[in-house]
Motif scaffolding. Structure first.
Motif, PDB file in Angstrom:
ATOM      1  N   PRO A  87       0.816  -1.225   0.000  1.00 52.26           N
ATOM      2  CA  PRO A  87       0.000   0.000   0.000  1.00 52.26           C
ATOM      3  C   PRO A  87       0.844   1.267   0.000  1.00 52.26           C
ATOM      4  O   PRO A  87       2.020   1.262   0.340  1.00 52.26           O
ATOM      5  CB  PRO A  87      -0.811  -0.132   1.299  1.00 52.26           C
ATOM      6  CG  PRO A  87      -0.823  -1.591   1.609  1.00 52.26           C
ATOM      7  CD  PRO A  87       0.479  -2.125   1.097  1.00 52.26           C
ATOM      8  N   ALA A  88       0.185   2.354  -0.404  1.00 57.39           N
ATOM      9  CA  ALA A  88       0.865   3.652  -0.443  1.00 57.39           C
ATOM     10  C   ALA A  88       1.454   3.979   0.928  1.00 57.39           C
ATOM     11  O   ALA A  88       0.905   3.633   1.960  1.00 57.39           O
ATOM     12  CB  ALA A  88      -0.115   4.741  -0.867  1.00 57.39           C
ATOM     13  N   GLY A  89       2.586   4.652   0.902  1.00 53.82           N
ATOM     14  CA  GLY A  89       3.257   4.995   2.154  1.00 53.82           C
ATOM     15  C   GLY A  89       4.515   4.194   2.395  1.00 53.82           C
ATOM     16  O   GLY A  89       5.327   4.527   3.251  1.00 53.82           O
ATOM     17  N   THR A  90       4.670   3.078   1.640  1.00 51.20           N
ATOM     18  CA  THR A  90       5.882   2.279   1.770  1.00 51.20           C
ATOM     19  C   THR A  90       7.056   3.065   1.208  1.00 51.20           C
ATOM     20  O   THR A  90       6.987   3.611   0.106  1.00 51.20           O
ATOM     21  CB  THR A  90       5.725   0.955   0.992  1.00 51.20           C
ATOM     22  OG1 THR A  90       4.590   0.258   1.508  1.00 51.20           O
ATOM     23  CG2 THR A  90       6.960   0.092   1.153  1.00 51.20           C
ATOM     24  N   THR A  91       8.142   3.100   1.971  1.00 49.00           N
ATOM     25  CA  THR A  91       9.328   3.824   1.504  1.00 49.00           C
ATOM     26  C   THR A  91      10.215   2.899   0.701  1.00 49.00           C
ATOM     27  O   THR A  91      10.162   1.682   0.848  1.00 49.00           O
ATOM     28  CB  THR A  91      10.105   4.377   2.706  1.00 49.00           C
ATOM     29  OG1 THR A  91      10.479   3.282   3.559  1.00 49.00           O
ATOM     30  CG2 THR A  91       9.267   5.367   3.492  1.00 49.00           C
ATOM     31  N   GLY A  92      11.028   3.486  -0.161  1.00 51.67           N
ATOM     32  CA  GLY A  92      11.945   2.694  -0.960  1.00 51.67           C
ATOM     33  C   GLY A  92      11.270   2.045  -2.139  1.00 51.67           C
ATOM     34  O   GLY A  92      10.129   2.359  -2.504  1.00 51.67           O
ATOM     35  N   ASN A  93      11.988   1.121  -2.752  1.00 44.83           N
ATOM     36  CA  ASN A  93      11.457   0.430  -3.922  1.00 44.83           C
ATOM     37  C   ASN A  93      10.280  -0.464  -3.512  1.00 44.83           C
ATOM     38  O   ASN A  93      10.431  -1.320  -2.627  1.00 44.83           O
ATOM     39  CB  ASN A  93      12.564  -0.412  -4.554  1.00 44.83           C
ATOM     40  CG  ASN A  93      12.136  -1.029  -5.868  1.00 44.83           C
ATOM     41  OD1 ASN A  93      11.285  -1.905  -5.902  1.00 44.83           O
ATOM     42  ND2 ASN A  93      12.750  -0.579  -6.963  1.00 44.83           N
ATOM     43  N   PRO A  94       9.102  -0.297  -4.122  1.00 44.27           N
ATOM     44  CA  PRO A  94       7.928  -1.061  -3.671  1.00 44.27           C
ATOM     45  C   PRO A  94       8.061  -2.566  -3.894  1.00 44.27           C
ATOM     46  O   PRO A  94       7.529  -3.366  -3.122  1.00 44.27           O
ATOM     47  CB  PRO A  94       6.780  -0.477  -4.504  1.00 44.27           C
ATOM     48  CG  PRO A  94       7.438   0.128  -5.705  1.00 44.27           C
ATOM     49  CD  PRO A  94       8.769   0.619  -5.231  1.00 44.27           C
TER      50      PRO A  94
END
Length: 658
Positions: A87-94
């Motif tokens: 989900p949105a909000g994950t930092t770095g490469n998804p």
């Protein structure tokens, strides 16, 4: 071994539509060669690509076949990875974040890169102290390439990082397996050299051949009380291999294909297991023919899939079925194809098409740089063609909601006609036709439909639906003036849905109209013991208490429901006020009630009583006379003597019986 009477039915040894998990490995059969070959390729190559059509069983093979086969003494096997962006909000490469999360499902991984995660994981060694090969896998690797065009840069970064990791750990044996849909194979080809550096293999997973299908059908029964009799499993598999085609001109033909789709085999075997009587221990060809109606099972499978997709995307299921028939079934009764556009496929939003692919209705393949869709299998042609009664019901409900009564009736009648021996569909269709008859003001037809629905729901053991249908019939009996019948139907409804206060309130009103006010108050007391703030119950009890002369209690109830008061409630409150000596307020509310009384007997009588208490005898007698002749509704039997007494002050005694 047979099931004991009253005991829970034994668990099915077939997984149905879901994929096999590691704990299902004891039920996983028919893939011995594929399991052996993929396990060997994975251990021997830096990159192994496992590919096949949707529904062919790649996830099942990996989780219940390949991984259990590889000994943990000979390799360090990591949890199966996934790369669907989080989900949105994950930092770095998804993609990195998703893979790390699947490798460390119990807790949030501390590492932010693949390299750091691998370095932070303890290295496993064999008994001689040498590092064990590390086997990693990414299932449904098409998630790297599907539905995320905006993440192209991130995808390339992820694959580059993965390739560098494989290169760094090549000496200690890091091995990657990618499992993906066949139609995405072309998308991964440009990255193969970078990932594999020459040490690579591909394995195509195909549908079951007959021998494998027989094994997958028979062997899961080994731990149960059932077995296939000689020839029975063959009958089932041959039926799955048999394709019946019908051209537009009605010409029919039959084709026997060489393979069986694993997902279809599981769906049919699971449905067969569930449909057999618990006493059956030997499944014969007769049982297969009687209970394993492949077309019916697949039709239900398609119907459930289409209904789920329709609900997710707010579309009528019948529209999706019509699109499938028009787009993917030719005039000759064979499979057709359609290519995927930027946003739509043959007029259907791509999101819907992808959902149908996920549910094994459609399959895709790459051709000349485009994705082309077709039905998952020829075996789905006839099930897609068949009218699904559940879809007709859904369309009927939608049409009724949109006030298109004629369309609603047509769709509900189609559902009833197509229901066959499906009692639930028949019951739901009858109930819906009852609702439609109410909209048409055909009370007799509506009552008949509700009573039929109640009988069918009773057979199904659906107590709540029986109660609701009987409540509908009872309410219509009240509207028709058949209060004794209403009491019987509503009492039966209350026994089935005792906590539905609306039905309890209807029963109380029916008892009051039938001349049983004390019984009505008892029912309302029970309702208010469940919910002391229920507006309908308070309103009904207040009105009855006013008629019974309990003015204080009546005003207490009616004072708590001052909003949205109709003529009957206003008249009851006016009567309670008058009995309490508050004549001026009573007169005002009585006039407001009288303005909307029309042909309402109880309202006219209550206002007549207010006028009598105010000394307006002539007006009271006139209104009481009108109350005696009113019909919508009539004055209840227990109140008619009061009306007669008031009316007789100026009326001829011969009129008292009106």
């Amino acid at each position: 071994m047979t099931a004991r009477a009253g005991s829970a039915p034994p668990a099915s040894p077939y997984v149905g539509l879901r994929a096999f998990a590691a704990e299902d490995r004891g039920l996983f059969f028919g893939r011995a060669r594929e399991t052996r070959d993929v396990a060997a390729l994975w251990q021997a190559n830096r990159l192994t690509v496992l590919y096949g059509a949707s529904g062919v069983g790649k996830t099942s093979l990996l989780q219940a076949g390949v991984i259990p086969r590889v000994s943990t003494r000979n390799a360090d096997i990591w949890p199966v990875g996934r790369v669907a962006p989080r989900p949105a909000g994950t930092t770095g490469n998804p993609f990195v974040a998703a893979l790390l999360a699947s490798w460390s499902p119990e807790e949030e991984p501390a590492a932010g890169s693949l390299r750091d995660f691998v370095r932070g994981r303890p290295e496993r060694v064999d008994r001689y102290g040498d590092p064990l090969p590390t086997l990693i896998s990414i299932d449904q690797a098409e998630e790297l390439f599907s539905d995320f065009p905006r993440l192209t840069e991130e995808r390339d970064e992820f694959l580059t990082e993965l390739a560098e990791l494989l290169g760094e750990r090549s000496g200690t044996g890091l091995r990657l397996l990618l499992s993906l849909r066949e139609d995405y194979l072309a998308a991964v080809l440009p990255y193969e050299n970078m990932l594999a550096q020459g040490a690579r293999a591909r394995f195509q997973l195909r549908p079951f051949e007959s021998a494998a299908a027989l094994e997958a059908a028979r062997r899961p029964l080994e731990g149960t009380h059932r077995r296939f009799a000689a020839g029975a499993a063959e009958t089932l598999v041959e039926d799955l291999r048999t394709i019946r085609l019908t051209a537009a001109d009605g010409t029919r033909s039959t084709v026997l294909v060489d393979t069986v789709e694993p997902v279809q085999l599981q769906v049919v075997c699971a449905a067969l297991w569930a449909s057999l009587p618990s006493s059956v221990s030997k499944i014969t060809s007769i049982h297969v023919r009687e209970h394993a109606d492949v077309d019916r099972f697949l039709a239900r499978f398609c119907g459930r899939a289409l209904s789920a997709v329709a609900a997710e995307h707010d579309l009528p299921a019948s529209r999706i079925r019509a699109w499938l028939r028009h787009t993917f079934i030719t005039e000759l009764g064979t499979r057709g194809t359609a290519y995927e556009g930027l946003t739509q496929t043959a007029g259907m939003p791509n999101a819907v098409v992808h959902a149908l692919e996920d549910r094994h209705i459609l399959r895709a393949e790459q051709r000349s740089g485009s994705r082309w869709y077709e039905l998952q299998h020829d075996r789905l042609i006839e099930p897609i063609r068949q009218a699904d009664p559940g879809e007709h019901l859904q369309d009927a409900r939608l049409a009724l909601h949109e006030a298109d009564v004629s369309l609603a009736q047509r769709q509900a009648e189609l559902a009833l006609a197509a229901a066959g021996d499906d009692l639930r569909i028949r019951a739901q269709a009858e109930r819906l036709l009852g609702d439609i008859a109410v909209r048409r003001q055909d009370i007799g037809a509506a009552q008949a439909r509700y009573r039929t629905a109640a009988s069918l729901f009773e057979v199904l053991g659906d107590t709540a639906s029986v109660g609701n249908a009987l409540a509908g019939a009872g309410e219509l009996s009240m509207r028709s003036g058949r209060h004794e019948t209403a009491v019987a139907e509503l009492q039966a409804a209350v026994t089935r849905i005792p906590t539905t206060l609306h039905v309890r309130t209807l029963l109380a009103r029916a008892l009051w109209h039938a001349g049983q006010p004390r019984a009505a108050v008892i029912v309302l007391n029970e309702a208010l013991a469940i919910d002391g703030e229920n507006v309908d119950a308070l309103r009904a009890r207040g009105e009855i208490l006013a008629d019974e002369g309990s003015s204080v209690e009546a005003l207490s109830d009616l004072g708590r429901v001052r909003r949205h008061q109709g003529a009957t409630t206003l008249a009851a409150r006016a009567l309670a006020l008058a009995m309490s000596g508050k004549l001026e307020a009573a007169e005002q509310e009585a006039e407001d009630a009288l303005a909307n009384a029309e042909d309402d007997g109880p309202v006219l009588l209550r206002v007549a009583m207010v006028h009598a208490l105010s000394g307006q005898d002539t007006s009271a007698a006139r209104l009481a006379g009108l109350a005696l002749s009113a019909a919508a509704p009539e004055v209840p039997p227990h109140l008619r003597p009061k009306a007669v007494a008031l009316a007789s002050q100026v009326l001829d005694p011969s009129d008292e019986g009106r």
